[in-house]
Design a protein around this motif. Structure first.
Motif, PDB file in Angstrom:
ATOM      1  N   VAL A  21      -4.988   0.866  -1.378  1.00 52.50           N
ATOM      2  CA  VAL A  21      -4.976  -0.063  -2.821  1.00 52.50           C
ATOM      3  C   VAL A  21      -6.492   0.630  -3.293  1.00 52.50           C
ATOM      4  CG1 VAL A  21      -5.517  -2.319  -3.993  1.00 52.50           C
ATOM      5  CG2 VAL A  21      -4.153  -2.202  -1.963  1.00 52.50           C
ATOM      6  N   THR A  22      -6.278   1.131  -4.721  1.00 50.30           N
ATOM      7  CA  THR A  22      -7.154   1.836  -5.278  1.00 50.30           C
ATOM      8  C   THR A  22      -7.387   1.278  -6.947  1.00 50.30           C
ATOM      9  OG1 THR A  22      -6.044   3.591  -5.790  1.00 50.30           O
ATOM     10  CG2 THR A  22      -7.193   3.869  -3.865  1.00 50.30           C
ATOM     11  N   ASP A  23      -8.319   1.586  -7.459  1.00 57.83           N
ATOM     12  CA  ASP A  23      -8.657   1.359  -8.816  1.00 57.83           C
ATOM     13  C   ASP A  23      -9.342   2.526  -9.554  1.00 57.83           C
ATOM     14  OD1 ASP A  23      -9.091  -0.437 -11.112  1.00 57.83           O
ATOM     15  OD2 ASP A  23     -11.064  -0.880 -10.522  1.00 57.83           O
ATOM     16  N   TRP A  44     -12.233   1.297  -1.993  1.00 53.12           N
ATOM     17  CA  TRP A  44     -10.765   0.958  -2.012  1.00 53.12           C
ATOM     18  C   TRP A  44     -10.486   0.296  -0.700  1.00 53.12           C
ATOM     19  CZ3 TRP A  44      -7.897   4.260   1.547  1.00 53.12           C
ATOM     20  CH2 TRP A  44      -8.862   5.329   2.373  1.00 53.12           C
ATOM     21  N   LEU A  45      -9.051  -0.425  -0.744  1.00 53.53           N
ATOM     22  CA  LEU A  45      -8.996  -0.980   0.343  1.00 53.53           C
ATOM     23  C   LEU A  45      -7.704  -0.359   1.230  1.00 53.53           C
ATOM     24  CD1 LEU A  45      -8.996  -3.941   1.774  1.00 53.53           C
ATOM     25  CD2 LEU A  45      -7.294  -4.712  -0.140  1.00 53.53           C
ATOM     26  N   THR A  68      -4.760 -11.759  -9.520  1.00 54.21           N
ATOM     27  CA  THR A  68      -4.728 -10.361  -9.532  1.00 54.21           C
ATOM     28  C   THR A  68      -4.400  -9.367 -10.707  1.00 54.21           C
ATOM     29  OG1 THR A  68      -4.430 -10.615  -7.094  1.00 54.21           O
ATOM     30  CG2 THR A  68      -4.069  -8.323  -7.876  1.00 54.21           C
ATOM     31  N   ARG A  98     -14.507  -5.906  -9.093  1.00 47.05           N
ATOM     32  CA  ARG A  98     -13.285  -5.897  -8.218  1.00 47.05           C
ATOM     33  C   ARG A  98     -13.491  -4.751  -7.232  1.00 47.05           C
ATOM     34  NH1 ARG A  98     -10.364  -4.569 -13.993  1.00 47.05           N
ATOM     35  NH2 ARG A  98     -10.286  -2.397 -13.890  1.00 47.05           N
ATOM     36  N   ASP A  99     -13.862  -3.416  -7.833  1.00 51.23           N
ATOM     37  CA  ASP A  99     -14.411  -2.254  -6.987  1.00 51.23           C
ATOM     38  C   ASP A  99     -15.051  -2.586  -5.713  1.00 51.23           C
ATOM     39  OD1 ASP A  99     -12.669  -1.057  -8.579  1.00 51.23           O
ATOM     40  OD2 ASP A  99     -14.042   0.356  -9.184  1.00 51.23           O
ATOM     41  N   LEU A 108     -13.157  -4.962  -3.416  1.00 54.25           N
ATOM     42  CA  LEU A 108     -12.007  -4.233  -2.599  1.00 54.25           C
ATOM     43  C   LEU A 108     -12.856  -3.501  -1.415  1.00 54.25           C
ATOM     44  CD1 LEU A 108     -10.032  -2.242  -5.082  1.00 54.25           C
ATOM     45  CD2 LEU A 108      -9.373  -4.277  -3.824  1.00 54.25           C
ATOM     46  N   ASN A 162     -12.623  -4.211   2.674  1.00 55.50           N
ATOM     47  CA  ASN A 162     -12.307  -3.153   3.684  1.00 55.50           C
ATOM     48  C   ASN A 162     -13.209  -3.296   4.817  1.00 55.50           C
ATOM     49  OD1 ASN A 162     -10.258  -1.123   3.904  1.00 55.50           O
ATOM     50  ND2 ASN A 162     -11.994   0.196   3.801  1.00 55.50           N
ATOM     51  N   ARG A 196      -9.967  -8.028   6.616  1.00 55.43           N
ATOM     52  CA  ARG A 196      -8.688  -7.162   6.569  1.00 55.43           C
ATOM     53  C   ARG A 196      -7.676  -7.352   7.238  1.00 55.43           C
ATOM     54  NH1 ARG A 196     -11.679  -3.012   7.932  1.00 55.43           N
ATOM     55  NH2 ARG A 196     -10.754  -2.803   9.836  1.00 55.43           N
TER      56      ARG A 196
END
Length: 415
Positions: A93-95, A106-107, A367, A382-383, A386, A390, A396
């Protein structure tokens, strides 16, 4: 639910079957199989002709969580599906923004962190429908009426009757609405819906790519909406590209070469060259939740009860949980000689599913709102979120189990 005692539903109404199901998409047929397995006689009414359900490949595919896979296996469907199912062993999961690459935070979910195996499998719509059609045909206790549409319904203390578009009247002890967000079953029962649109639409398609995906699913959040890249068998992936509706309409209408040019900056080059496979689809995105999941001799399942944004890929899995819970509640009622269509029995189903679906709806809504924008402060928050999730292994792993559908009060079919 195995080997139920052969007790009939207690009802004075002369019935054509124990249970009527309105809607033959995906949840309806699965419910019919589960109920027949529990000893009920079921009539499934589908507005579409059987041949129309077996359309050619159009890119549609579903993320089947680990708990849902268990259920399909217990219903005898997985052996046919397994050769066409693609394991999802990781989710990333990335932004970011299209053309600029993902954020540094990222996650990463990895199935190796849990004992139950892959978090899920991707199964194409055409394969799932084919397996369901074959199973329905081979299952005693299920009567398929298709093409046929329920146009009226009437309930009484003794049962429910529905009128088909042909004028024929069918009677049962319970009517289950599996007829989608615009559920006629819910509307005729006086069940209202709460919800809103997001101003987004999803463009769906499949692509073939030069490099192997290695069973990794990707969710790339962009200001206009998320792009999900979901692994299929071979060197193919299913895409769900959420964008603001005006742009989504343009994307869906573009010639193939122009669409690929628009896709590449968001997709990136990590899988090499890409090309379209099959056709494209588009559907509007919103949240829709029925005020009640039951009414007098009526129960709602799947999108008829709750329509979610596809951001978490849990729409079908939530519907299958409804199916498994309702099948268990009705089966237990049958074993104890109860009227399976009574308010007392249906209330058990509503209590079981209401909280879970409300939490899931709130999570997907939050979300979507948090990630579908380009606000710099929200982007930073939000970054960082994440990255923090992680970095905390217990949190996680808990989210991995949630994604796999392994948390909460699972019905026996999913254990």
């Amino acid at each position: 639910m195995d080997n139920p005692a052969p007790r009939p539903i207690v009802s004075p109404m002369n019935q054509d079957s124990d249970i009527l199901i309105a809607g033959g998409g995906l949840n309806g047929p699965v419910l019919a199989l589960a109920l027949a397995r529990a000893g009920f006689s079921v009539t499934l009414v589908d507005a579409a002709a059987p041949a129309a359900r077996l359309a050619r490949f159009d890119g549609r595919a579903y993320a089947i969580a680990a708990s849902s896979r268990r259920m399909l296996a217990r219903l005898g469907l997985w052996d046919q599906l397994a050769p066409q199912a693609q394991e999802m062993v990781e989710i990333k999961v990335t932004d970011g923004r299209a053309g600029e690459g993902p954020s540094a935070w990222w996650l990463h979910f990895d199935s190796a962190e849990i004992e139950e195996g892959p978090m899920g499998h991707m199964v194409e719509d055409r394969h799932l429908r084919s397996a369901l059609a074959a199973a329905l045909k081979a299952t005693q206790g299920v009567t398929l009426r298709a093409p046929a549409k329920v146009v009226a319904q009437e309930t009484s203390a003794g049962g429910v009757s529905v009128t088909l578009d042909s004028g024929e009247v069918l009677r049962a002890g319970l009517l289950v609405g599996c007829d989608g967000r615009a559920s006629g079953t819910a509307a005729r029962a006086g069940i209202r819906r709460n919800g809103w649109g997001y101003g987004q639409s999803a463009v769906t398609c499949a692509v073939e790519h030069e490099l192997p995906h290695k069973g990794i699913a990707h969710q790339f959040f962009m200001p206009g909406g998320p792009l999900a890249i979901l692994p299929l068998t071979g060197r193919r992936s299913s895409l769900v590209w959420s964008e603001r509706t005006p742009r989504a309409e343009r994307l869906a209408a573009m010639p193939e070469a122009e669409f690929l040019d628009a896709l590449r900056p968001a997709f990136g080059n990590f899988l090499g060259e890409i090309g379209l496979v099959g056709s494209r689809g588009r559907f509007p995105l919103g949240l829709s939740l029925a005020e009640r999941f039951t009414a007098r001799r009526v129960a709602l399942v799947g999108d008829a009860a709750h329509g979610l944004h596809p951001v978490a890929g849990q729409g079908l899995n939530a519907g299958l949980r409804d199916v498994a819970a309702l099948a268990e509640v009705l089966s237990e009622a049958r074993k104890h000689g109860e009227d399976a269509g009574s308010a007392l029995v249906l209330d058990r189903y509503a209590r079981w599913r209401r909280f879970d679906t409300t939490v899931l709806a709130a999570t997907t809504d939050l979300t979507t709102r948090l990630f579908s924008n380009d606000n710099p402060l929200l982007r930073l928050a939000r970054d960082a979120g994440l990255g923090a999730i992680n970095a905390v292994a217990p949190l996680r792993r808990a989210m991995i189990r949630e994604a796999a559908g392994l948390t909460g009060e699972l019905p026996p079919l999913m254990r």
